[in-house]
Write a protein that holds these residues in place. Structure first.
Motif, PDB file in Angstrom:
ATOM      1  N   THR A 127       0.847  -1.195   0.000  1.00 42.79           N
ATOM      2  CA  THR A 127       0.000   0.000   0.000  1.00 42.79           C
ATOM      3  C   THR A 127       0.878   1.239   0.000  1.00 42.79           C
ATOM      4  O   THR A 127       1.596   1.512   0.970  1.00 42.79           O
ATOM      5  N   PHE A 128       0.819   1.962  -1.113  1.00 41.77           N
ATOM      6  CA  PHE A 128       1.649   3.149  -1.273  1.00 41.77           C
ATOM      7  C   PHE A 128       0.744   4.367  -1.326  1.00 41.77           C
ATOM      8  O   PHE A 128      -0.122   4.457  -2.203  1.00 41.77           O
ATOM      9  N   ASP A 129       0.912   5.280  -0.360  1.00 41.30           N
ATOM     10  CA  ASP A 129       0.082   6.481  -0.345  1.00 41.30           C
ATOM     11  C   ASP A 129      -1.402   6.124  -0.376  1.00 41.30           C
ATOM     12  O   ASP A 129      -2.205   6.789  -1.040  1.00 41.30           O
ATOM     13  N   GLY A 130      -1.750   5.030   0.260  1.00 43.48           N
ATOM     14  CA  GLY A 130      -3.153   4.615   0.333  1.00 43.48           C
ATOM     15  C   GLY A 130      -3.631   3.777  -0.836  1.00 43.48           C
ATOM     16  O   GLY A 130      -4.767   3.295  -0.821  1.00 43.48           O
ATOM     17  N   SER A 131      -2.784   3.581  -1.874  1.00 39.77           N
ATOM     18  CA  SER A 131      -3.233   2.808  -3.040  1.00 39.77           C
ATOM     19  C   SER A 131      -2.470   1.495  -3.150  1.00 39.77           C
ATOM     20  O   SER A 131      -1.317   1.399  -2.721  1.00 39.77           O
ATOM     21  N   ASP A 132      -3.130   0.523  -3.786  1.00 36.75           N
ATOM     22  CA  ASP A 132      -2.541  -0.805  -3.971  1.00 36.75           C
ATOM     23  C   ASP A 132      -1.614  -0.786  -5.188  1.00 36.75           C
ATOM     24  O   ASP A 132      -2.073  -0.617  -6.326  1.00 36.75           O
TER      25      ASP A 132
END
Ligand SMILES: Nc1ncnc2c1ncn2[C@@H]1O[C@H](COP(=O)(O)OP(=O)(O)OP(=O)(O)O)[C@@H](O)[C@H]1O
Length: 254
Positions: A70-75
């Motif tokens: 999870t990067f900056d809230g995204s998958d």
């Protein structure tokens, strides 16, 4: 959901080369800013893990990756993720300096041009800003139109860093960025990274424990595809929790 503290959260990361499992379930998080060093003996999985973070393994056959990233809230591994966009946000600097056979200027703006930026003033400003951030502006500002291949290895590596910075990344992945360089050039790269630590999250794979202890805020110790321990760098080097870590940093193996 965006996590305030960590820019990247990885859970149960497993990776297979064909039938061979090279990472056995790594849980590791990275704060918004600062340098995390990945250390461990040859073959422990440091580069494999690092390359999974911006989907470099997509370019290889026969590699299977599972787990959550999870990067900056995204998958990162969502089917809808645009990997070109992803690699702008998660930039990578390799062991060998890898300038393109173009001018220094064209190297730095490569990613921006790829993204469709054409305005000369915008490109000029990005070149100056990125080369300054990579601590090489003073050395090359009067030779921006000369080939990057004419620079020394250490200068080429700082131009590679500038090229990555030009696309405004949030996270920099550095895979042994000084191992091909002489001590003075290595020192310059270390200084550059330390100057950037307040602005970016950086993850550096290094074989040099002195480098890890000099420049990193946190250190993660890998062994045989497992994460043995992660902690503040001082704690890892002065008082690690795990015997395996102690044995490695005191040179008993690896
Ligand atoms: N392309 C590949 N195909 C098959 N196996 C691989 C491949 N790349 C790495 N491996 C294996 O995966 C394991 C982890 O390798 P990796 O390169 O990630 O380790 P490392 O800790 O980065 O090592 P080094 O410090 O030597 O770079 C090793 O057993 C290695 O042989």
């Amino acid at each position: 959901m965006k996590n305030q503290d960590n820019i990247l959260i990885t859970r149960d990361v497993r990776l297979w080369y064909g039938q061979k499992e090279a990472l056995h379930g790594i849980d590791l998080d990275f704060p918004q800013k600062g340098i995390t060093a990945l250390i461990g003996p040859s073959g422990s999985g440091k580069s494999t893990y690092l390359r999974a973070l911006n989907r470099m393994h997509d370019l290889e056959d026969n590699v299977t990756v599972t787990g959550s990233f999870t990067f900056d809230g995204s998958d990162i591994y969502a089917p809808t993720t645009d990997t070109v966009e992803l690699r702008k946000k998660i930039g990578m600097v390799f062991q060998q300096p890898n300038p393109f056979p173009f001018s220094i200027y064209d190297n730095v703006v490569f990613g921006l041009r790829l993204a469709g930026v054409r305005d000369r003033q915008t490109l000029d400003e990005a070149v100056e800003k990125s080369l300054k951030a990579a601590s090489i502006w003073k050395e090359v500002k009067d030779s921006l139109n000369k080939s990057a291949l004419g620079l020394s290895g250490g200068q080429q590596q700082r131009v590679s860093i500038a090229r990555v910075l030009a696309t405004s990344p949030e996270l920099l992945l550095l895979d042994e960025p000084t191992s091909a360089l002489d001590p003075v050039s290595s020192h310059n790269i270390e200084e550059t990274l330390m100057n950037l630590r307040d602005q970016y999250a950086m993850i550096i794979v290094t074989h040099s424990m002195s480098q890890a202890s000099r420049i990193s805020d946190r250190t993660a110790f890998f062994l045989d595809g497992d994460l043995i321990e992660v902690d503040d760098t001082r704690k890892i080097f002065l008082d690690p929790s795990q015997k395996k870590t102690q044995d490695y940093i005191s040179g008993r193996f690896g």
